[in-house]
Enzyme design. Structure first.
Site, PDB file in Angstrom:
ATOM      1  N   LYS A  13       9.606  32.711  48.898  1.00  0.00           N
ATOM      2  CA  LYS A  13      10.578  32.624  47.795  1.00  0.00           C
ATOM      3  C   LYS A  13      11.697  33.660  47.934  1.00  0.00           C
ATOM      4  CE  LYS A  13       7.713  33.351  44.329  1.00  0.00           C
ATOM      5  NZ  LYS A  13       6.444  33.528  45.049  1.00  0.00           N
ATOM      6  N   ARG A  88       6.025  32.271  35.710  1.00  0.00           N
ATOM      7  CA  ARG A  88       4.769  32.265  36.467  1.00  0.00           C
ATOM      8  C   ARG A  88       3.611  31.753  35.624  1.00  0.00           C
ATOM      9  NH1 ARG A  88       6.234  36.514  40.476  1.00  0.00           N
ATOM     10  NH2 ARG A  88       4.630  36.655  42.072  1.00  0.00           N
ATOM     11  N   ARG A 122       3.330  41.211  56.112  1.00  0.00           N
ATOM     12  CA  ARG A 122       4.725  41.371  55.672  1.00  0.00           C
ATOM     13  C   ARG A 122       5.141  42.838  55.657  1.00  0.00           C
ATOM     14  NH1 ARG A 122       6.356  38.438  50.225  1.00  0.00           N
ATOM     15  NH2 ARG A 122       4.730  39.732  49.284  1.00  0.00           N
ATOM     16  N   ARG A 153       4.509  46.679  51.149  1.00  0.00           N
ATOM     17  CA  ARG A 153       4.419  46.768  49.692  1.00  0.00           C
ATOM     18  C   ARG A 153       3.011  47.176  49.285  1.00  0.00           C
ATOM     19  NH1 ARG A 153       6.868  41.369  46.992  1.00  0.00           N
ATOM     20  NH2 ARG A 153       4.957  41.612  45.782  1.00  0.00           N
ATOM     21  N   ARG A 164      -4.028  38.008  43.629  1.00  0.00           N
ATOM     22  CA  ARG A 164      -2.730  37.352  43.366  1.00  0.00           C
ATOM     23  C   ARG A 164      -2.812  35.849  43.665  1.00  0.00           C
ATOM     24  NH1 ARG A 164       1.007  40.885  47.033  1.00  0.00           N
ATOM     25  NH2 ARG A 164       2.677  39.497  46.382  1.00  0.00           N
TER      26      ARG A 164
HETATM   27  P1  AMP Z   1       6.583  39.308  43.407  1.00  0.00           P
HETATM   28  O1  AMP Z   1       7.512  40.325  43.967  1.00  0.00           O
HETATM   29  O2  AMP Z   1       7.294  38.108  42.836  1.00  0.00           O
HETATM   30  O3  AMP Z   1       5.476  38.929  44.362  1.00  0.00           O
HETATM   31  O4  AMP Z   1       5.858  40.019  42.167  1.00  0.00           O
HETATM   32  C1  AMP Z   1       5.050  41.160  42.327  1.00  0.00           C
HETATM   33  C2  AMP Z   1       4.167  41.343  41.109  1.00  0.00           C
HETATM   34  O5  AMP Z   1       4.987  41.558  39.952  1.00  0.00           O
HETATM   35  C3  AMP Z   1       3.293  40.150  40.751  1.00  0.00           C
HETATM   36  O6  AMP Z   1       2.069  40.135  41.496  1.00  0.00           O
HETATM   37  C4  AMP Z   1       3.049  40.403  39.261  1.00  0.00           C
HETATM   38  O7  AMP Z   1       2.084  41.416  39.061  1.00  0.00           O
HETATM   39  C5  AMP Z   1       4.393  40.947  38.804  1.00  0.00           C
HETATM   40  N1  AMP Z   1       5.270  39.853  38.357  1.00  0.00           N
HETATM   41  C6  AMP Z   1       6.398  39.383  38.973  1.00  0.00           C
HETATM   42  N2  AMP Z   1       6.921  38.359  38.278  1.00  0.00           N
HETATM   43  C7  AMP Z   1       6.120  38.153  37.215  1.00  0.00           C
HETATM   44  C8  AMP Z   1       6.119  37.225  36.138  1.00  0.00           C
HETATM   45  N3  AMP Z   1       7.036  36.264  36.032  1.00  0.00           N
HETATM   46  N4  AMP Z   1       5.127  37.333  35.214  1.00  0.00           N
HETATM   47  C9  AMP Z   1       4.198  38.293  35.295  1.00  0.00           C
HETATM   48  N5  AMP Z   1       4.115  39.183  36.301  1.00  0.00           N
HETATM   49  C10 AMP Z   1       5.073  39.117  37.251  1.00  0.00           C
END
Ligand code: AMP
Length: 206
Positions: A13, A88, A122, A153, A164
């Site tokens: 994404k 999400r 990654r 990360r 996740r």
């Molecule tokens: P990402 O960078 O999109 O993989 O997001 C990293 C982490 O941020 C996720 O594993 C969640 O813990 C949190 N997070 C990101 N977007 C959301 C969302 N829309 N709702 C809840 N938690 C989020």
């Protein structure tokens, strides 16, 4: 254009979002990036977010929805946006419906069995955020774009990724049906190279 990017962690994404935002001249809004910059800055939101992110859980809907609502009210979102990582949950999608009308939802589909390797390998640039995979880095530790340091990360370790992926299956995957029923869903095979996936997304978005 008002676009949402859906997909499991590691589906690509973020990589596609950067390119799509440029092509369609809309701001790229990543809730994950917003949380990470709050964590870095030691803000109250960052403190709350960190406790969930470290466990591979979702930050509560109330917190996340409010952040996105305020972001979409900013001037640069008037002509559209690209949401990456939001919504999400179905509750977040319903909340979004209250304050904005999404035009297209792109679901990047990658077999679950491939995601663990994709995410644990990654590496991201600590300066510009560009994403890489160790399999293609030939041991390099710096960004090919800006020479920033490549890091892993904190939530890209096997244990956190495992939760996740469970959270994705239980809480995010139902959004495919949610947006399918609304008639705005575009499905894209994400199991290819970056360029091919980008081309199939843009072919379908027009
Ligand atoms: P990402 O960078 O999109 O993989 O997001 C990293 C982490 O941020 C996720 O594993 C969640 O813990 C949190 N997070 C990101 N977007 C959301 C969302 N829309 N709702 C809840 N938690 C989020």
């Amino acid at each position: 254009m008002k676009i949402v990017l859906l997909g499991a962690p590691g589906a690509g994404k973020g990589t596609q979002a950067v390119r799509l935002a440029e092509k369609y001249s809309v701001p790229h809004i990543s809730t994950g990036d917003i949380f990470r910059s709050n964590i870095k800055g030691g803000t109250p939101i960052g403190l709350v977010a960190k406790s969930y992110i470290d466990k591979g859980q979702l930050v509560p809907d109330e917190v996340t929805v409010q952040i996105v609502k305020e972001r979409l009210e900013q001037d640069d979102c008037k002509n559209g946006y690209l949401l990456d990582g939001f919504p999400r949950t179905v509750a977040q999608a319903k909340a979004l419906d209250e304050f904005s009308e999404v035009e297209k939802v792109v679901n990047i589909d990658v077999p679950l069995s491939k995601l663990m390797r994709r995410i644990t390998g990654r590496r991201v640039c600590s300066k510009c955020g560009e994403s890489y995979h160790v399999d293609y880095l030939n041991g390099s530790l710096s960004c090919g774009k800006c020479e920033g340091e490549l890091i892993q990360r904190a939530d890209d370790n096997e244990e956190t990724v495992s939760s996740r992926l469970d959270v994705y299956t239980a809480q995010t995957a139902p959004l495919v049906e949610y947006y399918g029923e609304k008639g705005v869903l575009v499905n894209v095979d994400g199991d290819g190279n970056i360029e091919d996936v980008f081309n199939s997304i843009t072919a379908q978005l027009g």
